[in-house]
Design a protein around this motif. Structure first.
Motif, PDB file in Angstrom:
ATOM      1  N   ASP A   1       1.178  -1.355  -0.023  1.00 25.16           N
ATOM      2  CA  ASP A   1      -0.018  -0.065   0.072  1.00 25.16           C
ATOM      3  C   ASP A   1       1.182   1.629  -0.393  1.00 25.16           C
ATOM      4  O   ASP A   1       0.790   2.166  -0.249  1.00 25.16           O
ATOM      5  N   ASP A   2       2.114   1.195   1.125  1.00 22.81           N
ATOM      6  CA  ASP A   2       2.543   2.377   0.709  1.00 22.81           C
ATOM      7  C   ASP A   2       3.440   2.809  -0.185  1.00 22.81           C
ATOM      8  O   ASP A   2       4.286   3.705  -0.110  1.00 22.81           O
ATOM      9  N   LEU A   3       3.482   1.973  -1.107  1.00 21.54           N
ATOM     10  CA  LEU A   3       4.378   1.482  -2.208  1.00 21.54           C
ATOM     11  C   LEU A   3       3.575   1.867  -3.436  1.00 21.54           C
ATOM     12  O   LEU A   3       4.578   2.142  -4.659  1.00 21.54           O
ATOM     13  N   ALA A   4       2.908   1.675  -3.569  1.00 22.69           N
ATOM     14  CA  ALA A   4       1.555   1.563  -4.475  1.00 22.69           C
ATOM     15  C   ALA A   4       1.530   2.816  -5.585  1.00 22.69           C
ATOM     16  O   ALA A   4       1.114   2.825  -6.349  1.00 22.69           O
ATOM     17  N   ASP A   5       1.665   4.268  -4.707  1.00 23.55           N
ATOM     18  CA  ASP A   5       1.627   5.781  -5.552  1.00 23.55           C
ATOM     19  C   ASP A   5       2.682   6.084  -6.596  1.00 23.55           C
ATOM     20  O   ASP A   5       2.872   6.551  -7.425  1.00 23.55           O
ATOM     21  N   ALA A   6       4.029   4.740  -6.460  1.00 21.07           N
ATOM     22  CA  ALA A   6       5.613   4.816  -7.403  1.00 21.07           C
ATOM     23  C   ALA A   6       5.435   3.728  -8.214  1.00 21.07           C
ATOM     24  O   ALA A   6       5.717   3.555  -8.811  1.00 21.07           O
TER      25      ALA A   6
END
Length: 865
Positions: A262-267
């Motif tokens: 979830d934390d890396l989903a934007d990148a």
């Protein structure tokens, strides 16, 4: 004009420099060895961490993050975000991140329809693979193919390939080289089904890869590969982290695994985090506990011995200072002034010891650890080591100051009225030690802290109880000696009944030194024998060869004079177990451990009429029914097995594994055919007593993939583990302490005793006792006390070995060894060493008594005590 206080302190110290020198020596040895034990505990913890991490497969010690970035800018953004997340998760360890990109499958024009190829860009692959032909790719149109693809597809260096992607676009490439992994088990290949093997066959398709493109592509091949997926592999270097840092890393890695997607989903589109590192770190607990316990036990013994030696040194200082303190108090000095002057002297000694002692600890540990064969662990002083040294120095200064300042003014133990009802601090400590010893003894099997502290507490409790009985014992001994004729026996008997307090301190210190020596010598010897036992269980014979087919095993056994052993899984009333089928010649090659006699037990396995006699493990014996029989499901038949013996560990069986050992003829008689029927090829092994080099050469010639296990090599590996490192290092330090502190305490006690008894000895000489008989009386008196203390301490130490050996000797994994450790001690070496030490101490006492006897008689008679 009052005298300079500094000059007065120096004058008093110079007048009694021998006593203060001994006190300083005791304090220096204490500070050095306490600091060294702190360093050794850290070294053992680091060794436990390395061993625990080393037992886990490399692919479980990495963190893999993968996703599907769409283009070069997306790769750059994802690369930054992923590397930052990985660095944060494993901090302060270096993350060591490597990126790889793999495509979806391509069809190879001209190859079978079921054959597929995968392209990849692996950064850093050249450090984890080697070429078997050609060169690494240098141009975008060159690839290095895995050896499996070159072999199965007939690809050669320089050959042109045409690949067709799932988007129907073709790509022409040239084979520049052929590669193979240097270590297929390396963490570099984690979550990569193709990389370690080069080929995967799922029954429908054969997929080969990765065909490696140049690894310096800026976007990792995302712009040129079909449906690429990018992975980042982090293999952090954790071996040098502390336990607290490892706990923090485990928590952050666990959070990354749970929430990282979830934390890396934007990148990173479609992110995925896979790791078993948190489980590996959680499993380090037993290894660390075993490694620490191996050092904590000798450390606690050393601390107890150091405190006892400091107490005895303080008593020596008190007796030497008694006339000076009494004189100063008679001249009007307050108790605060006396304590202040004593504190100034002892603080000067403590400061000098603290300035020198810790610097000697690291070289000492380095020498001890080097002698155990351990390397790779950094050994240096840390701030916490200075805190341990300062604490030890402070305790010594306080004890010595209190003794020097309270020496005069009569007996401080004399109390009257209600004060008699209040227990003295020493009595409170003795009762506390007894209570703690009982609690630790009861909880030693379940609580690691109690397990480590129990030997020290039990030894102290026994010695303190003996010290409490000392007045009664000395009166009995003195009365018996005093009834003999002659002046000499009367003098010895009289002295045995006097100065009980000093004799009590000497008994505890000397007895503790002997107990530490016997306990640690027995513990180390028993531990070493246990490693031999475990190696014997692992290999059964001098050499064991596994990974053989039946034909290969028969060939090898014939060449090296061994026996062929069959292993297979069989059904038991509760679960499954392992059946070891051995020939009747197995007793010729088996090497029994100390804990049992395998060859002799094999005679019980002669064939019966309706059942199969078997030696079984305890877990199988627990399933036996009436008549000690077990129903075994083997080769699709119900085989009745009769238990003829129960062994704590069967040859080659894992600890706690349900296992049975049966004779091949007995099994064949019941099954009605050869016992090897139905066994797969990798269930066969060879046990032999031939030389290791000859067996290894023959085994690799017959079966290159066979594994050769030598008993001596296995034992050496077990001895070099973290438990061995910690136990040997801590024991050597504690034994050094026992020798040095025991000698210093005895010498200082003897010297001070003779110093305060000058007038008494002069009176004996004036009554007609010759110098020679006076020296003999002192030697007999000191010898009796030393021998009694040493024998008591040795018996107490061996009692602790017998009580706690089964709970202290642990395998590197933190579990009890299999077979259980047996108590062994080098009695000849111990007896010789202790006897030499006693003779040396008695000789020193005789020399000191001779010096006193040569003093002018009138001078000593005029002195006051």
């Amino acid at each position: 004009m009052s005298p300079d206080p500094v000059r007065l302190v120096w004058r008093r110290a110079s007048a009694q420099r021998e006593v203060l020198a001994v006190a300083a020596a005791v304090l220096l040895v204490t500070v050095v060895l306490v600091t060294a034990c702190g360093v050794a505990l850290r070294v053992a913890s680091q060794s436990g961490i390395r061993a625990g991490l080393g037992r886990a497969p490399a692919v479980e010690r990495v963190v893999v993050v993968s996703g599907n970035p769409e283009d070069a800018p997306g790769v750059a953004a994802a690369d930054t975000a992923v590397r930052r997340a990985l660095a944060t998760a494993v901090s302060p360890a270096p993350a060591r991140v490597q990126r790889r990109t793999v495509s979806s499958s391509y069809a190879l024009r001209g190859a079978a329809e079921r054959d597929r190829l995968v392209l990849g860009v692996y950064a850093g692959v050249r450090a984890h693979a080697r070429l078997t032909g050609g060169d690494w790719p240098g141009d975008p149109d060159e690839v290095a193919v895995p050896r499996a693809a070159a072999s199965d597809l007939g690809l050669r260096v320089g050959e042109a390939l045409t690949l067709v992607g799932q988007d129907d676009r073709s790509r022409r490439l040239t084979v520049s080289g052929v590669w193979t992994p240097t270590d297929p088990e390396s963490g570099f290949w984690a979550e990569d089904p193709l990389g370690p093997v080069g080929r995967v066959d799922d029954g429908g398709f054969r997929t080969f890869g990765p065909l490696l493109l140049p690894d310096d592509t800026p976007d990792g091949g995302v712009g040129t590969l079909v449906d690429p997926r990018v992975s980042w592999v982090s293999a952090p270097a954790l071996a040098r982290l502390s336990t607290a840092e490892l706990d923090s890393v485990r928590g952050r890695v666990d959070a990354l695994e749970e929430d990282g997607a979830d934390d890396l989903a934007d990148a990173l589109p479609d992110p995925r985090v896979v790791t078993s590192l948190d489980d590996v770190l959680l499993a380090l607990g037993p290894s660390l506990t075993a490694a620490r316990t191996s050092v904590v036990v000798p450390t606690l013994l050393l601390l107890a011995l150091a405190v006892a030696s400091l107490v005895l040194a303080a008593r020596v200082v008190a007796e030497a200072r008694a006339p000076d303190v009494a004189l100063r108090e008679s001249r009007g000095h307050s108790r605060a002034q006396v304590l202040g002057a004593a504190g100034a002297e002892m603080l000067a000694i403590g400061a000098a010891v603290l300035a020198v002692g810790p610097w000697l600890a690291a070289p000492l540990v380095r020498a001890v650890v080097g002698a155990t064969g351990t390397s790779g662990v950094a050994i240096s002083l840390e701030p916490r080591d200075w805190l341990w040294a300062a604490a030890a120095a402070l305790v010594g200064v306080v004890l010595l100051t209190r003794a020097a300042g309270h020496a005069g003014g009569g007996d401080p133990r004399t109390r009257s009225g209600w004060r008699r009802l209040v227990p003295r601090p020493r009595e409170v400590v003795e009762v506390l030690v007894l209570v703690l010893a009982l609690v630790a003894w009861q909880q030693a099997s379940s609580d690691p802290t109690a397990r480590a502290a129990a030997p020290t507490l039990v030894v102290l409790a026994v010695l303190l109880l003996a010290a409490r009985l000392l007045p009664l014992l000395t009166r009995v001994a003195g009365g018996w000696v005093g009834r003999t004729r002659g002046l000499l026996p009367s003098v010895v008997g009289w002295e045995l009944t006097r100065r009980v307090e000093q004799q009590r301190s000497s008994l505890v210190t000397t007895g503790l030194a002997a107990a530490v020596t016997v306990l640690l010598a027995g513990l180390v010897t028993s531990w070493a024998a246990s490693q031999d036992d475990q190696a014997a269980v692992t290999t059964a014979a001098r050499v064991r060869v596994t990974g053989l087919s039946t034909a290969q095993a028969d060939d090898l056994a014939q060449q090296v004079g061994g026996v062929v052993v069959q292993r297979r899984s069989a059904g038991l009333p509760s679960g499954t177990g392992t059946v070891l089928v051995v020939p009747d010649r197995a007793g010729e090659v088996l090497e029994a451990p100390v804990a049992g006699s395998w060859p002799g037990l094999l005679a019980r396995l002669r064939p019966g009429s309706d059942d199969v006699p078997a030696l079984v493990s305890p877990s199988v014996a627990a399933q036996a029914g009436d008549g000690d029989t077990v129903s075994l499901q083997l080769a699709d038949r119900n085989v009745p097995v009769r238990v003829v013996g129960v062994l704590p560990a069967l040859p080659t069986a894992a600890p706690a594994e349900p296992a049975l050992l049966v004779d091949s003829r007995a099994l064949a008689a019941v099954l009605g055919g050869p016992p090897a029927r139905g066994l797969s090829s990798d269930d066969t092994e060879v046990w032999t007593g031939a030389g290791v080099s000859a067996v290894r050469e023959a085994a690799h010639r017959i079966a290159p993939a066979a594994t050769v296990l030598a008993r001596d090599a296995v034992a050496d590996r077990l001895r070099s583990g973290p438990v061995g490192t910690g136990l040997l290092a801590g024991s050597v330090l504690a034994l050094v302490a026992a020798g040095m502190l025991g000698v210093l305490a005895s010498v200082s006690d003897t010297a001070t005793t003779l110093r305060v008894r000058r007038r008494e000895l002069a009176s004996l000489r004036a009554q007609g006792l010759s110098r020679q008989r006076l020296v003999l009386a002192v030697a007999l008196e000191r010898g009796a006390l030393l021998v009694a203390s040493t024998l008591l301490g040795a018996a107490t130490g061996w009692l602790a070995v017998r009580l706690f050996l089964g709970r202290l000797v642990l395998a590197d994994s933190g579990v009890l060894p299999s077979p259980p450790a047996q108590a062994v001690a080098p009695w000849l070496l111990l007896a010789g060493g202790l006897a030499l030490a006693l003779l040396a101490l008695v000789a020193l006492a005789a020399v000191a008594a001779a010096r006193v006897a040569r003093r002018p008689l009138g001078t000593d008679l005029r002195e006051t005590t």
